[in-house]
Design a protein around this motif. Structure first.
Motif, mmCIF file in Angstrom:
data_model
loop_
_atom_site.group_PDB
_atom_site.id
_atom_site.type_symbol
_atom_site.label_atom_id
_atom_site.label_comp_id
_atom_site.label_asym_id
_atom_site.label_seq_id
_atom_site.Cartn_x
_atom_site.Cartn_y
_atom_site.Cartn_z
ATOM 1 N N ALA A 29 0.657 -1.183 -0.327
ATOM 2 C CA ALA A 29 0.344 -0.055 0.063
ATOM 3 C C ALA A 29 0.635 0.987 0.393
ATOM 4 C CB ALA A 29 -1.051 0.214 1.462
ATOM 5 N N PRO A 30 0.922 1.872 -0.884
ATOM 6 C CA PRO A 30 0.994 3.174 -0.962
ATOM 7 C C PRO A 30 1.590 4.328 0.136
ATOM 8 C CG PRO A 30 -0.516 3.387 -1.990
ATOM 9 C CD PRO A 30 -0.247 2.188 -2.061
ATOM 10 N N VAL A 31 2.770 4.903 0.401
ATOM 11 C CA VAL A 31 2.564 5.504 2.141
ATOM 12 C C VAL A 31 3.797 6.481 1.551
ATOM 13 C CG1 VAL A 31 3.333 5.260 4.714
ATOM 14 C CG2 VAL A 31 2.039 3.466 3.779
ATOM 15 N N GLN A 32 3.655 7.378 2.003
ATOM 16 C CA GLN A 32 4.328 8.703 2.132
ATOM 17 C C GLN A 32 5.996 8.361 2.398
ATOM 18 O OE1 GLN A 32 3.137 12.978 2.445
ATOM 19 N NE2 GLN A 32 1.995 12.641 0.271
ATOM 20 N N ARG A 33 6.956 8.632 1.568
ATOM 21 C CA ARG A 33 8.090 8.876 2.324
ATOM 22 C C ARG A 33 8.341 7.466 3.590
ATOM 23 N NH1 ARG A 33 11.580 10.966 0.289
ATOM 24 N NH2 ARG A 33 12.842 12.128 1.917
ATOM 25 N N MET A 34 8.760 6.240 2.373
ATOM 26 C CA MET A 34 8.794 5.395 3.750
ATOM 27 C C MET A 34 9.826 4.259 3.843
ATOM 28 S SD MET A 34 6.384 1.848 2.406
ATOM 29 C CE MET A 34 6.032 1.965 0.630
ATOM 30 N N ARG A 35 10.535 4.347 5.389
ATOM 31 C CA ARG A 35 11.691 4.027 5.571
ATOM 32 C C ARG A 35 11.190 2.236 5.286
ATOM 33 N NH1 ARG A 35 14.816 2.902 10.542
ATOM 34 N NH2 ARG A 35 17.282 3.352 9.744
ATOM 35 N N ALA A 36 11.722 1.554 4.156
ATOM 36 C CA ALA A 36 12.479 0.540 3.831
ATOM 37 C C ALA A 36 13.719 -0.788 4.095
ATOM 38 C CB ALA A 36 11.722 0.239 1.951
ATOM 39 N N VAL A 37 13.741 -1.858 4.388
ATOM 40 C CA VAL A 37 14.255 -2.689 3.726
ATOM 41 C C VAL A 37 13.840 -4.190 3.290
ATOM 42 C CG1 VAL A 37 13.986 -4.417 5.914
ATOM 43 C CG2 VAL A 37 16.237 -3.888 5.443
ATOM 44 N N VAL A 56 10.038 6.105 -0.800
ATOM 45 C CA VAL A 56 10.974 5.613 0.008
ATOM 46 C C VAL A 56 11.516 7.351 0.321
ATOM 47 C CG1 VAL A 56 10.907 3.444 -0.085
ATOM 48 C CG2 VAL A 56 12.942 5.333 -1.669
ATOM 49 N N ALA A 57 12.194 7.069 2.088
ATOM 50 C CA ALA A 57 12.991 8.103 2.218
ATOM 51 C C ALA A 57 14.032 7.948 2.723
ATOM 52 C CB ALA A 57 12.484 8.881 3.489
ATOM 53 N N GLU A 58 14.557 6.418 2.727
ATOM 54 C CA GLU A 58 15.320 5.277 2.263
ATOM 55 C C GLU A 58 15.128 3.645 2.470
ATOM 56 O OE1 GLU A 58 17.107 5.756 6.547
ATOM 57 O OE2 GLU A 58 18.063 4.195 6.222
ATOM 58 N N MET A 59 15.486 3.475 1.520
ATOM 59 C CA MET A 59 16.101 1.958 1.079
ATOM 60 C C MET A 59 17.779 1.092 1.675
ATOM 61 S SD MET A 59 14.642 -0.809 -0.552
ATOM 62 C CE MET A 59 13.118 -0.714 -1.438
ATOM 63 N N THR A 60 16.984 0.037 2.441
ATOM 64 C CA THR A 60 18.911 -0.694 2.278
ATOM 65 C C THR A 60 18.516 -2.249 2.214
ATOM 66 O OG1 THR A 60 18.889 0.492 4.298
ATOM 67 C CG2 THR A 60 20.268 -0.965 4.533
ATOM 68 N N GLY A 61 19.332 -2.131 1.434
ATOM 69 C CA GLY A 61 19.639 -3.822 0.478
ATOM 70 C C GLY A 61 20.531 -4.519 1.193
ATOM 71 N N ILE A 62 20.217 -5.941 1.985
ATOM 72 C CA ILE A 62 20.767 -6.761 3.086
ATOM 73 C C ILE A 62 21.225 -8.226 2.064
ATOM 74 C CG2 ILE A 62 21.140 -7.254 5.399
ATOM 75 C CD1 ILE A 62 20.055 -5.191 6.236
ATOM 76 N N THR A 91 17.267 -7.514 12.728
ATOM 77 C CA THR A 91 15.851 -6.979 13.334
ATOM 78 C C THR A 91 15.534 -5.526 13.152
ATOM 79 O OG1 THR A 91 13.723 -6.922 14.645
ATOM 80 C CG2 THR A 91 16.283 -7.623 15.193
ATOM 81 N N ALA A 92 14.630 -4.760 13.753
ATOM 82 C CA ALA A 92 15.555 -3.675 14.362
ATOM 83 C C ALA A 92 14.610 -3.432 14.802
ATOM 84 C CB ALA A 92 15.396 -3.019 12.675
ATOM 85 N N GLY A 93 14.757 -2.073 15.634
ATOM 86 C CA GLY A 93 13.921 -1.599 16.482
ATOM 87 C C GLY A 93 12.921 -0.601 16.037
ATOM 88 N N ALA A 94 11.607 -1.630 15.708
ATOM 89 C CA ALA A 94 10.400 -0.777 15.280
ATOM 90 C C ALA A 94 10.367 0.396 14.304
ATOM 91 C CB ALA A 94 9.633 -0.982 16.696
ATOM 92 N N ASP A 95 11.414 0.919 13.892
ATOM 93 C CA ASP A 95 11.180 1.995 13.108
ATOM 94 C C ASP A 95 11.168 1.883 11.467
ATOM 95 O OD1 ASP A 95 13.674 1.419 12.884
ATOM 96 O OD2 ASP A 95 14.828 2.572 14.073
ATOM 97 N N TYR A 96 10.251 0.278 10.927
ATOM 98 C CA TYR A 96 10.832 0.607 9.866
ATOM 99 C C TYR A 96 9.350 0.917 9.248
ATOM 100 C CZ TYR A 96 15.673 -0.073 8.774
ATOM 101 O OH TYR A 96 17.069 0.307 8.320
ATOM 102 N N ASP A 97 8.829 1.199 8.192
ATOM 103 C CA ASP A 97 7.598 1.178 7.695
ATOM 104 C C ASP A 97 7.156 -0.175 6.668
ATOM 105 O OD1 ASP A 97 6.878 3.925 8.012
ATOM 106 O OD2 ASP A 97 8.728 4.091 7.135
ATOM 107 N N LEU A 98 8.156 -0.252 5.904
ATOM 108 C CA LEU A 98 8.118 -1.721 4.930
ATOM 109 C C LEU A 98 9.667 -3.437 5.341
ATOM 110 C CD1 LEU A 98 6.836 -3.164 2.265
ATOM 111 C CD2 LEU A 98 8.435 -1.454 1.093
#
Ligand SMILES: C[S@@+](CC[C@H](N)C(=O)[O-])C[C@H]1O[C@@H](n2cnc3c(N)ncnc32)[C@H](O)[C@@H]1O
Length: 261
Positions: A29-37, A56-62, A91-98
């Motif tokens: 679902a589209p959301v503005q300025r997502m923080r995604a991984v 996305v405001a930020e996308m990280t590939g791992i 994992t991370a501290g509940a600060d990602y949108d996607l």
């Protein structure tokens, strides 16, 4: 253990492999300025595509393959980052949108634990979008798994676990639906889809799996041993599927999406 991923081989069927990723993105679902991984991002092209497609405001590939990372790193931008890491522990501290994972989760065991950890990284309303292959019962997978249990190959693997990770790790669509519900996803979509690929010939199935499932054998063998294994695998696979040109390759995949409350 050797990094047997070969980005060039993997990308030989780039268009066919990209289709489920597009279908996965369509679920988000589209959301503005997502923080995604993007977990198990591979060579990063699809991570970049997702970053461009989504707002996305930020996308990280791992990814944990240095060879895949070497391909991905040049794609970095101010908003697109890559780093080496193990998605089985991530994992991370509940600060990602996607959280997205395309064709990577099958490589790690214990999906209840792993999806629980990935969910912990999401904030309220966060989304999970995951695609896993589910074709462990097709000859492309059953023939190599059976061959690995025979001599001399069995001895060559010297007790290492070379079982099919898709067979061992991937759950049923119903189990993923139940798991998403248990993990707090108030909206969800889980489906099994057959992607029909028209390949030039039956031999192309071998080229396809060389880029993915055969890597688990390759990393344990010398180059000569691996080619001997692939020769016998090809002979048996073509015997089972028929020597056809073109060849229709039906590939089952599970696509799942959920949104937290
Ligand atoms: C089939 S590729 C998919 C790549 C990419 N997501 C795509 O769709 O093109 C699977 C990727 O998962 C990565 N992978 C497998 N196990 C992993 C792990 N435990 N931690 C991080 N990455 C892993 C591999 O290195 C590989 O790049």
């Amino acid at each position: 253990m050797a990094d047997a991923w070969n980005p060039t081989q993997y990308q030989r069927f780039a268009d066919e492999r990209a289709q489920p990723f597009h279908d996965l993105l369509a679920l988000v679902a589209p959301v503005q300025r997502m923080r995604a991984v993007d977990l198990g991002c591979g060579p990063g092209k699809l991570t970049k595509l997702a970053a461009e497609h989504l707002d996305v405001a930020e996308m990280t590939g791992i990814d944990n393959s240095p060879k895949m990372m070497a391909q991905a790193m040049p794609l970095r931008t101010e908003h697109l980052h890559f780093s080496l890491g193990d998605i089985g522990q991530w994992t991370a501290g509940a600060d990602y949108d996607l959280v997205i994972a395309n064709a990577s989760l099958q490589w790690v065991p214990d999906h209840r634990f792993v999806l629980g950890r990935w969910t912990m990284a999401l904030q309220a309303g966060g989304q999970l979008a995951v695609q896993v292959p589910a074709n462990h019962d097709y000859p492309s997978h059953t023939v190599s798994a059976a061959l690995a249990r025979e001599e001399p190959y069995r001895s060559w693997f010297a007790g290492h676990d070379v079982g099919d990770p898709v067979a061992a790790n991937v759950l049923s669509p119903q189990s993923y639906a139940e798991l998403l519900d248990t993990l707090g996803y108030v909206q969800q979509s889980v489906r099994l889809q057959v992607y029909g690929h028209r390949l030039q010939s039956t031999n192309d199935v071998v080229e396809w799996v060389r880029g993915t499932s055969l890597t688990r054998f390759q990393r344990l063998l010398s180059a000569e041993q691996f080619e001997q294994f692939v020769d016998e695998y090809t002979r048996r696979l073509v015997g089972e599927l028929g020597d056809r040109s073109p060849f229709f390759f039906p590939f089952k995949r599970i696509l799942m999406w959920g949104r937290l409350g």
